[in-house]
Design a protein around this motif. Structure first.
Motif, PDB file in Angstrom:
ATOM      1  N   THR A 291      20.764  -4.244   6.480  1.00 24.53           N
ATOM      2  CA  THR A 291      21.206  -3.873   5.135  1.00 24.53           C
ATOM      3  C   THR A 291      20.711  -4.923   4.147  1.00 24.53           C
ATOM      4  N   GLN A 292      20.771  -4.563   2.864  1.00 24.97           N
ATOM      5  CA  GLN A 292      20.385  -5.492   1.812  1.00 24.97           C
ATOM      6  C   GLN A 292      20.969  -4.991   0.492  1.00 24.97           C
ATOM      7  N   ILE A 293      21.129  -5.891  -0.472  1.00 31.79           N
ATOM      8  CA  ILE A 293      21.495  -5.500  -1.834  1.00 31.79           C
ATOM      9  C   ILE A 293      20.328  -5.843  -2.747  1.00 31.79           C
ATOM     10  N   SER A 294      20.072  -4.983  -3.724  1.00 21.42           N
ATOM     11  CA  SER A 294      18.921  -5.199  -4.605  1.00 21.42           C
ATOM     12  C   SER A 294      19.175  -6.331  -5.595  1.00 21.42           C
ATOM     13  N   TRP A 295      20.325  -6.262  -6.288  1.00 23.08           N
ATOM     14  CA  TRP A 295      20.622  -7.219  -7.355  1.00 23.08           C
ATOM     15  C   TRP A 295      22.015  -7.795  -7.169  1.00 23.08           C
ATOM     16  N   GLY A 296      22.093  -9.101  -6.962  1.00 24.09           N
ATOM     17  CA  GLY A 296      23.396  -9.742  -6.911  1.00 24.09           C
ATOM     18  C   GLY A 296      24.102  -9.664  -8.247  1.00 24.09           C
ATOM     19  N   GLN A 297      23.339  -9.732  -9.360  1.00 24.94           N
ATOM     20  CA  GLN A 297      23.927  -9.680 -10.697  1.00 24.94           C
ATOM     21  C   GLN A 297      24.617  -8.358 -10.981  1.00 24.94           C
ATOM     22  N   ALA A 298      24.251  -7.304 -10.223  1.00 26.84           N
ATOM     23  CA  ALA A 298      24.821  -5.976 -10.442  1.00 26.84           C
ATOM     24  C   ALA A 298      26.030  -5.716  -9.548  1.00 26.84           C
ATOM     25  N   VAL A 299      26.560  -6.770  -8.939  1.00 26.35           N
ATOM     26  CA  VAL A 299      27.734  -6.648  -8.073  1.00 26.35           C
ATOM     27  C   VAL A 299      28.856  -7.514  -8.628  1.00 26.35           C
ATOM     28  N   THR A 300      30.047  -6.932  -8.756  1.00 23.86           N
ATOM     29  CA  THR A 300      31.231  -7.699  -9.114  1.00 23.86           C
ATOM     30  C   THR A 300      32.166  -7.699  -7.920  1.00 23.86           C
ATOM     31  N   LEU A 301      32.574  -8.885  -7.483  1.00 29.04           N
ATOM     32  CA  LEU A 301      33.364  -9.049  -6.270  1.00 29.04           C
ATOM     33  C   LEU A 301      34.729  -9.641  -6.587  1.00 29.04           C
ATOM     34  N   LEU A 302      35.773  -8.995  -6.087  1.00 28.89           N
ATOM     35  CA  LEU A 302      37.129  -9.542  -6.119  1.00 28.89           C
ATOM     36  C   LEU A 302      37.602  -9.665  -4.679  1.00 28.89           C
ATOM     37  N   ASP A 303      37.794 -10.882  -4.220  1.00 24.89           N
ATOM     38  CA  ASP A 303      38.219 -11.132  -2.841  1.00 24.89           C
ATOM     39  C   ASP A 303      39.569 -11.829  -2.877  1.00 24.89           C
ATOM     40  N   CYS A 304      40.618 -11.076  -2.575  1.00 29.79           N
ATOM     41  CA  CYS A 304      41.982 -11.605  -2.615  1.00 29.79           C
ATOM     42  C   CYS A 304      42.499 -11.984  -1.241  1.00 29.79           C
ATOM     43  N   ARG A 305      41.645 -12.027  -0.244  1.00 28.46           N
ATOM     44  CA  ARG A 305      42.079 -12.427   1.082  1.00 28.46           C
ATOM     45  C   ARG A 305      42.395 -13.916   1.094  1.00 28.46           C
ATOM     46  N   VAL A 306      43.428 -14.307   1.807  1.00 30.14           N
ATOM     47  CA  VAL A 306      43.826 -15.710   1.874  1.00 30.14           C
ATOM     48  C   VAL A 306      42.735 -16.547   2.492  1.00 30.14           C
ATOM     49  N   GLU A 307      42.061 -15.992   3.512  1.00 28.25           N
ATOM     50  CA  GLU A 307      41.045 -16.728   4.232  1.00 28.25           C
ATOM     51  C   GLU A 307      39.663 -16.531   3.645  1.00 28.25           C
ATOM     52  N   SER A 308      39.574 -15.975   2.432  1.00 27.83           N
ATOM     53  CA  SER A 308      38.265 -15.628   1.874  1.00 27.83           C
ATOM     54  C   SER A 308      37.361 -16.830   1.705  1.00 27.83           C
ATOM     55  N   SER A 309      37.942 -18.019   1.419  1.00 30.02           N
ATOM     56  CA  SER A 309      37.112 -19.190   1.221  1.00 30.02           C
ATOM     57  C   SER A 309      36.476 -19.687   2.502  1.00 30.02           C
ATOM     58  N   GLU A 310      37.040 -19.228   3.648  1.00 27.44           N
ATOM     59  CA  GLU A 310      36.516 -19.679   4.925  1.00 27.44           C
ATOM     60  C   GLU A 310      35.720 -18.609   5.640  1.00 27.44           C
ATOM     61  N   SER A 311      35.699 -17.395   5.089  1.00 25.43           N
ATOM     62  CA  SER A 311      35.067 -16.280   5.792  1.00 25.43           C
ATOM     63  C   SER A 311      33.621 -16.129   5.380  1.00 25.43           C
ATOM     64  N   GLY A 312      32.852 -15.471   6.274  1.00 24.33           N
ATOM     65  CA  GLY A 312      31.465 -15.124   5.967  1.00 24.33           C
ATOM     66  C   GLY A 312      30.524 -16.299   6.115  1.00 24.33           C
ATOM     67  N   GLY A 313      29.336 -15.990   6.555  1.00 26.10           N
ATOM     68  CA  GLY A 313      28.289 -17.003   6.706  1.00 26.10           C
ATOM     69  C   GLY A 313      27.059 -16.566   5.962  1.00 26.10           C
ATOM     70  N   GLN A 314      26.119 -17.445   5.854  1.00 25.99           N
ATOM     71  CA  GLN A 314      24.871 -17.102   5.199  1.00 25.99           C
ATOM     72  C   GLN A 314      24.087 -16.151   6.078  1.00 25.99           C
ATOM     73  N   PRO A 315      23.645 -15.013   5.552  1.00 30.16           N
ATOM     74  CA  PRO A 315      22.854 -14.101   6.364  1.00 30.16           C
ATOM     75  C   PRO A 315      21.470 -14.662   6.602  1.00 30.16           C
ATOM     76  N   SER A 316      20.888 -14.192   7.697  1.00 29.97           N
ATOM     77  CA  SER A 316      19.537 -14.631   8.016  1.00 29.97           C
ATOM     78  C   SER A 316      18.537 -13.865   7.185  1.00 29.97           C
TER      79      SER A 316
END
Length: 331
Positions: A291-316
């Protein structure tokens, strides 16, 4: 997705029924939220054009020093990663369930009626589509047993250009408003701008609307899945507490891209005996996905998960370049 080549003793009737796109058995595709690229041999490049501001005061004899505006052309990459399905079964285990078509001689897979063959392979393809649905959203590429490729949410969380919204309230109306207000006018004004959220979060939103006196639907009905006139897509595989606003469609104007196709070789789908002297059969399916996204600027993200600051890694792989602050998305 290309039609699979099958290395087995199949009748034409079976081939006609199992040549289906297993990769579309997921909500992102079924709800028209993601553009799917197929038949990718190695990589697919998503071209991007950015143009900075152009308007300036009039000059009677403009020269090179009066030039204003910069074209920036780059690309983001879809690089499908290999996935395999391999399972074994004994046809004799199923003979009591299909007495109507039970052959009189020794029961082997090639003697089963086409309806039975299609049933077995159909279930495999449905399960593949269901599992891919989760990975297309939350998948992460790595060395782990189920780390096949990066899903769209993994891409979004790792993209530095994504617009971040915040909201302290637990109200889904307030959270959707926070995403809406943080989104650029040019993005939210797009006809295909869509809110992505979990099915559980949409149920909360629906309940909030129902509880609004003289405004929401009655308790026996479901409210329209919209906010500010824009579509809300409730997804089973989307995590609770995360809302994304972006442009979604099946066409190339979508900000979400995916590639999911069968491997391009003659044994992408095989059904045959495990060994000539035995009764066990195997089903083998080779696929590729990313998968891929075309434009990061065209995405608005709201992450209210408590662990959100620790989740996710850099994709390859390539995540694309970022534009200057005064650049606008073109295309």
């Amino acid at each position: 997705m290309a039609n699979p080549n099958i290395q087995t003793a199949y009748a034409g009737e079976v081939l006609d029924q199992i040549l289906v796109m297993a990769a579309t058995g997921n909500q992102l595709f079924e709800k028209g939220l993601i553009h799917m690229e197929t038949n990718i041999g190695d990589k697919f490049y998503i071209p991007r054009l950015q143009l900075s501001k152009l308007l300036q005061k009039r000059v009677e004899m403009p020269k090179s020093e009066n030039v204003k505006g910069k074209f920036t052309i780059d690309e983001r990459v879809l690089k499908p990663e290999d996935i395999m399905v391999y399972t074994e079964f004994n046809p004799r285990s199923f003979e009591k369930y299909w007495k109507k078509w039970q052959p009189t001689g020794p029961l082997v897979f090639r003697d089963l009626t086409p309806e039975v063959q299609v049933t077995l392979l159909g279930e495999v393809l449905k399960q593949v589509g269901t599992e891919l649905g989760w990975h297309l959203i939350q998948g992460e590429y790595g060395e782990g047993e189920e780390q096949f490729f990066n899903g769209v949410l993994t891409r979004i969380l790792a993209d530095p250009d994504v617009v971040k919204a915040s909201c302290e309230s637990e109200s889904m109306i307030a959270r959707l408003r926070a995403v809406w207000e943080k989104t650029a006018d040019v993005v939210r004004g797009h006809a295909n701008f869509t809110f992505l959220m979990s099915s559980a979060d949409f149920d909360k939103y629906d309940n909030e609307l129902t509880d609004l006196h003289h405004k929401g639907a009655d308790p026996t009905s479901t409210n329209v899945a919209r906010f500010k006139g824009k579509r809300i897509a409730a997804l089973n595989d989307w995590p609770d507490g995360v809302i994304v606003g972006t442009i979604c469609s099946l066409g190339t104007d979508s900000n979400l891209y995916a590639s999911c196709n069968l491997a391009d070789d003659y044994e992408c789908l095989q059904v045959d005996k495990v060994q000539a002297s035995g009764e066990l059969y195997f089903i083998k399916l080779l696929m590729k996905a990313d998968t891929q996204i075309s434009w990061g600027q065209a995405v608005t993200l709201l992450d209210c998960r408590v662990e959100s600051s620790e989740s996710g890694g850099q994709p390859s792989g390539d995540s694309g370049g970022s534009g200057a602050d005064d650049q606008e998305v073109v295309g």
